[in-house]
Scaffold this motif. Structure first.
Motif, mmCIF file in Angstrom:
data_model
loop_
_atom_site.group_PDB
_atom_site.id
_atom_site.type_symbol
_atom_site.label_atom_id
_atom_site.label_comp_id
_atom_site.label_asym_id
_atom_site.label_seq_id
_atom_site.Cartn_x
_atom_site.Cartn_y
_atom_site.Cartn_z
ATOM 1 N N LEU A 50 0.845 -1.187 0.000
ATOM 2 C CA LEU A 50 0.000 0.000 0.000
ATOM 3 C C LEU A 50 0.886 1.245 0.000
ATOM 4 O O LEU A 50 1.868 1.317 0.736
ATOM 5 N N GLY A 51 0.546 2.223 -0.813
ATOM 6 C CA GLY A 51 1.343 3.438 -0.896
ATOM 7 C C GLY A 51 0.887 4.495 0.089
ATOM 8 O O GLY A 51 -0.306 4.773 0.199
ATOM 9 N N TYR A 52 1.837 5.093 0.807
ATOM 10 C CA TYR A 52 1.504 6.206 1.692
ATOM 11 C C TYR A 52 2.150 7.509 1.221
ATOM 12 O O TYR A 52 2.018 8.550 1.867
ATOM 13 N N GLY A 53 2.861 7.460 0.097
ATOM 14 C CA GLY A 53 3.504 8.632 -0.475
ATOM 15 C C GLY A 53 3.866 8.359 -1.916
ATOM 16 O O GLY A 53 3.539 7.306 -2.472
ATOM 17 N N SER A 54 4.586 9.306 -2.531
ATOM 18 C CA SER A 54 4.856 9.226 -3.960
ATOM 19 C C SER A 54 6.134 8.477 -4.307
ATOM 20 O O SER A 54 6.297 8.023 -5.445
ATOM 21 N N ASP A 55 7.049 8.310 -3.350
ATOM 22 C CA ASP A 55 8.308 7.637 -3.641
ATOM 23 C C ASP A 55 8.108 6.119 -3.676
ATOM 24 O O ASP A 55 7.252 5.587 -2.946
ATOM 25 N N ASN A 95 7.858 4.495 -0.387
ATOM 26 C CA ASN A 95 6.755 4.873 0.499
ATOM 27 C C ASN A 95 5.649 3.835 0.420
ATOM 28 O O ASN A 95 4.527 4.093 -0.034
ATOM 29 N N ARG A 96 5.947 2.623 0.877
ATOM 30 C CA ARG A 96 5.020 1.505 0.829
ATOM 31 C C ARG A 96 4.944 0.847 2.203
ATOM 32 O O ARG A 96 5.896 0.893 2.992
ATOM 33 N N PHE A 132 14.154 10.316 6.243
ATOM 34 C CA PHE A 132 13.491 9.083 6.708
ATOM 35 C C PHE A 132 12.492 9.361 7.816
ATOM 36 O O PHE A 132 11.557 8.587 8.025
ATOM 37 N N LEU A 133 12.656 10.477 8.520
ATOM 38 C CA LEU A 133 11.666 10.848 9.530
ATOM 39 C C LEU A 133 10.421 11.446 8.880
ATOM 40 O O LEU A 133 9.301 11.234 9.358
ATOM 41 N N ASP A 134 10.609 12.189 7.790
ATOM 42 C CA ASP A 134 9.448 12.656 7.025
ATOM 43 C C ASP A 134 8.597 11.463 6.583
ATOM 44 O O ASP A 134 7.368 11.472 6.707
ATOM 45 N N ASP A 135 9.284 10.425 6.060
ATOM 46 C CA ASP A 135 8.564 9.245 5.592
ATOM 47 C C ASP A 135 7.877 8.525 6.743
ATOM 48 O O ASP A 135 6.723 8.087 6.626
#
Length: 289
Positions: free
Chosen positions: A42-47, A50-51, A113-116
């Protein structure tokens, strides 16, 4: 089969392999599939990193507690798929487990990595009811570098603020052999991640403890030679305790730094009761709600 594997591991037949190039795949090979339903990728962001994967307990009541888990690897390696045994362990005890990837060095330095990690938690709070979890019974947990990520989300409000959350929205945080106070940096793999020798003091979880910090469960291997348990786990527990924050602090003699998280797996649970302690912590927090 699991009992046989356990005897082999503890006798050293597979323990050496556990410390080798693909140790976690050995543990996953002995992970049963009947205790959970996994919703993967599941994606939580665009990178591309980010799964996340979600492990929902089979036959669990609605609104189960939720633990978002971040793995270690010195912020330059790791994959959520290597830690299926952690997802299974938590799901087998009625906890919805969320295992998240995050960007690594050299793609990002501190703070990427904290942003993610914050985005993964924000996504979880927004969507976890769809997978049987209660967003108001939300915990963050991590091992080693992942323990650092969990600590920073729980202690420094600026990270969760980026996703419209506050640390007070967490029911608690769980650190396994986490580095919370590690300046000046000695590990050569970690130095460039934190801009050594100009590593910012703001990067240290120990500097963000407050009386409003969420309750914590901190566990470490007594003889950890990679992340000093006295300075990191002990220092963090002391700081939390002095400010009146509930904290449970545990040290185990059998596992080392790497095998502390391996103790979640069925073949290795005899090393330390890490799973039992996580379940005890989560249920204990439920009783104080």
């Amino acid at each position: 089969m699991i009992r046989i594997a356990c005897r082999l591991l503890l006798a050293g037949g597979l323990l050496g392999l556990l410390m080798g190039c693909s140790p976690l795949k050995v543990l996953n090979a002995f992970t049963p599939g009947g205790t959970f339903t996994r919703t993967a990728d599941l994606g939580y962001g665009s990178d591309p990193r980010n799964r996340l994967d979600i492990y929902t307990p089979v036959d669990a009541p609605a609104d189960a507690p939720v633990v978002v888990f971040f793995y270690g690897g010195s912020w330059n390696s790791g994959s959520r798929t290597d830690y299926s045994f952690v997802g299974e362990a938590l799901a087998s005890r009625g906890i919805v487990a969320v295992l998240a990837d995050y960007r690594l060095y050299p793609q990002v330095h501190y703070q990427g990595f904290l942003d993610d990690s914050a985005r993964a938690v924000g996504w979880t709070r927004q969507h976890i009811r769809e997978y049987g979890g209660d967003p108001d019974r939300l915990y963050v947990m991590g091992h080693s570098a992942g323990g650092y990520n969990a600590a920073m989300l729980a202690l420094d409000p600026k990270w969760l603020a980026t996703v419209g959350m506050k640390p007070s929205m967490l029911s608690g945080w769980i650190g396994l052999a986490g580095p919370y106070d590690f300046l000046p940096i000695e590990n050569p793999e970690v130095k460039p991640v934190f801009y050594f020798p100009n590593s910012p003091p703001d990067s240290q979880p120990i500097n963000h403890v407050s009386a409003a910090s969420p309750p914590a469960l901190l566990m470490a291997a007594k003889d950890d030679t990679l992340v000093n348990p006295e300075r990191n786990t002990g220092g963090m527990a002391k700081q939390l305790r002095e400010l009146g924050v509930p904290v449970r602090e545990l040290y185990f003699s059998k596992p080392g730094h790497a095998t502390l998280v391996a103790a979640f797996s069925r073949p290795m649970r005899g090393l330390a009761p890490v799973l039992d302690e996580v379940v005890r912590f989560v249920h204990g927090q439920d009783r104080t709600r």
